[in-house]
Design an enzyme around this catalytic site. Structure first.
Site, PDB file in Angstrom:
ATOM      1  N   ASN A   1      47.181  41.976  46.556  1.00 15.01           N
ATOM      2  CA  ASN A   1      47.052  42.202  48.000  1.00 15.01           C
ATOM      3  C   ASN A   1      47.080  40.841  48.685  1.00 15.01           C
ATOM      4  OD1 ASN A   1      46.324  42.809  50.594  1.00 15.01           O
ATOM      5  ND2 ASN A   1      44.308  43.672  50.098  1.00 15.01           N
ATOM      6  N   TRP A   2      48.221  40.540  49.299  1.00 22.12           N
ATOM      7  CA  TRP A   2      48.405  39.203  49.882  1.00 22.12           C
ATOM      8  C   TRP A   2      47.638  39.054  51.195  1.00 22.12           C
ATOM      9  CZ3 TRP A   2      54.231  37.410  49.178  1.00 22.12           C
ATOM     10  CH2 TRP A   2      54.589  37.551  47.829  1.00 22.12           C
ATOM     11  N   LYS A   3      47.109  40.159  51.714  1.00 21.60           N
ATOM     12  CA  LYS A   3      46.386  40.146  53.001  1.00 21.60           C
ATOM     13  C   LYS A   3      47.239  39.436  54.068  1.00 21.60           C
ATOM     14  CE  LYS A   3      42.075  40.672  50.531  1.00 21.60           C
ATOM     15  NZ  LYS A   3      40.648  40.450  50.441  1.00 21.60           N
TER      16      LYS A   3
ATOM     17  N   HIS B   1      41.154  49.890  52.915  1.00 21.96           N
ATOM     18  CA  HIS B   1      40.575  48.615  52.462  1.00 21.96           C
ATOM     19  C   HIS B   1      39.341  48.295  53.300  1.00 21.96           C
ATOM     20  CE1 HIS B   1      40.112  44.374  51.589  1.00 21.96           C
ATOM     21  NE2 HIS B   1      40.803  44.610  50.492  1.00 21.96           N
TER      22      HIS B   1
ATOM     23  N   GLU C   1      38.381  45.680  54.633  1.00 25.81           N
ATOM     24  CA  GLU C   1      38.658  44.888  55.837  1.00 25.81           C
ATOM     25  C   GLU C   1      39.169  45.782  56.967  1.00 25.81           C
ATOM     26  OE1 GLU C   1      41.047  41.998  53.753  1.00 25.81           O
ATOM     27  OE2 GLU C   1      39.220  41.360  52.724  1.00 25.81           O
TER      28      GLU C   1
ATOM     29  N   GLU D   1      36.284  48.775  45.243  1.00 20.76           N
ATOM     30  CA  GLU D   1      36.135  47.395  45.704  1.00 20.76           C
ATOM     31  C   GLU D   1      34.773  47.250  46.382  1.00 20.76           C
ATOM     32  OE1 GLU D   1      40.227  45.287  46.174  1.00 20.76           O
ATOM     33  OE2 GLU D   1      39.540  46.012  48.097  1.00 20.76           O
TER      34      GLU D   1
ATOM     35  N   GLY E   1      36.204  38.457  48.079  1.00 19.43           N
ATOM     36  CA  GLY E   1      36.311  37.120  48.663  1.00 19.43           C
ATOM     37  C   GLY E   1      35.065  36.270  48.505  1.00 19.43           C
TER      38      GLY E   1
ATOM     39  N   SER F   1      37.080  39.666  43.755  1.00 23.45           N
ATOM     40  CA  SER F   1      36.959  38.397  43.021  1.00 23.45           C
ATOM     41  C   SER F   1      37.465  38.467  41.584  1.00 23.45           C
ATOM     42  CB  SER F   1      35.515  37.890  43.071  1.00 23.45           C
ATOM     43  OG  SER F   1      35.147  37.594  44.410  1.00 23.45           O
TER      44      SER F   1
ATOM     45  N   GLY G   1      42.975  39.876  45.252  1.00 18.17           N
ATOM     46  CA  GLY G   1      43.187  39.203  46.530  1.00 18.17           C
ATOM     47  C   GLY G   1      43.555  37.746  46.306  1.00 18.17           C
TER      48      GLY G   1
HETATM   49  P1  13P Z   1      39.512  38.918  46.413  1.00 13.70           P
HETATM   50  O1  13P Z   1      40.196  39.064  45.056  1.00 13.70           O
HETATM   51  O2  13P Z   1      39.954  37.728  47.170  1.00 13.70           O
HETATM   52  O3  13P Z   1      38.025  39.037  46.260  1.00 13.70           O
HETATM   53  O4  13P Z   1      39.973  40.180  47.287  1.00 13.70           O
HETATM   54  C1  13P Z   1      39.887  41.434  46.739  1.00 13.70           C
HETATM   55  C2  13P Z   1      40.563  42.397  47.630  1.00 13.70           C
HETATM   56  O5  13P Z   1      40.112  42.637  48.744  1.00 13.70           O
HETATM   57  C3  13P Z   1      41.790  43.032  47.157  1.00 13.70           C
HETATM   58  O6  13P Z   1      42.182  44.082  47.973  1.00 13.70           O
END
Ligand code: 13P
Length: 253
Positions: A9-11, A95, A97, A167, A173, A212, A233
């Site tokens: 997930n490149w966000k 997600h 977020e 998640e 993060g 993470s 992420g």
């Molecule tokens: P991180 O791997 O940066 O913790 O993010 C996880 C995530 O939100 C994947 O969708």
């Protein structure tokens, strides 16, 4: 055991040219393995150019969100048919977020799940509790709530085209991944709830872990038969660590 699935997930990272550079590196390093499926979820604007580079590879394309409606006066939204035409196979939905920063409700997420499935896009439905919910012993009730609302109205055959991702919000993060025991316990509860609710073989339910995940902790997480892959992420923005995670997911690794 189903194939392991690793999704990056490149966000909101990478412009179109940066996305092209990253996917070229991933393609160069990645040695496909029959037990692993790899997918990348770049930002909307980079989907077309990344997909063009993926055509000769088994790597699948995913979007990070979609509108719950197929067309209409919804300024700024992207519809399931648009994503389908762009070559997307998966779409990440719910997600944390989206839920917590953009106010997405379980009802809106459920509408998106239905709209995606109708268009032949496979949802990756994310669920997970916040730190205060875990600390007050509400993890299971939060997960059940998100699961029942997110999957409302689906039939058993729809579940075959849907992947779940656990998640925990406190692990995203933060560099503080769930332990394999913590993740396995929740995955097991999710699996039995969905298997019972939709009369499915529990082994056919795919549940990814996200939060993470790194090339350093992936192997330990993948030791659990409950964990069918990872939603990655930060570590997916580096081609070497992303490909390493995919290699560690191979069932004979
Ligand atoms: P991180 O791997 O940066 O913790 O993010 C996880 C995530 O939100 C994947 O969708």
């Amino acid at each position: 055991m189903p194939k392991r699935i690793i999704v990056g997930n490149w966000k909101m990272h990478k412009t179109i040219s940066q996305a092209e550079a990253l996917i070229r590196q991933i393609i160069e390093l990645y040695q496909p393995d029959p037990s692993v499926e790899l997918a990348v979820a770049p930002p909307f604007v980079a989907l077309e150019s990344v997909n063009r580079l993926l055509t000769t590879t088994p790597i699948k394309l995913a979007a990070q969100n979609v509108c719950g409606k197929n067309e209409g006066a919804f300024t700024g939204e992207i519809s399931p048919p648009m994503l389908q035409e762009l070559g997307c196979h998966y779409v990440i939905l719910g997600h944390s977020e989206r839920r917590h920063l953009f106010g997405e409700t379980d009802q809106a997420i459920n509408e998106k799940v239905h709209a995606a499935l109708q268009q032949g896009l496979q949802p990756i439905l994310c669920i997970g509790e916040r730190l205060e919910e875990r600390e007050s012993d509400q993890t299971h009730s939060v997960i059940q709530h998100q699961l029942q609302r997110g999957l409302a109205g689906l039939e058993a055959k729809d579940l075959e085209n849907l992947t779940l991702a656990y998640e925990p919000v406190w692990a995203i993060g933060t560099g503080k991944a769930a332990t394999v025991d913590q993740a396995s316990e929740v995955h097991s509860a999710i699996r039995s709830s969905v298997a019972t609710g939709w009369k499915l073989n529990p082994e056919h339910i795919r549940i990814l872990y996200g939060g993470s995940v790194t090339a350093d902790n992936a192997q330990t997480l993948f030791q659990s038969p409950q964990i069918n892959g990872a939603l990655v992420g930060k570590a997916c923005l580096n081609s070497e660590s992303f490909v390493k995670i995919a290699q560690l997911a191979a069932l004979d690794s």
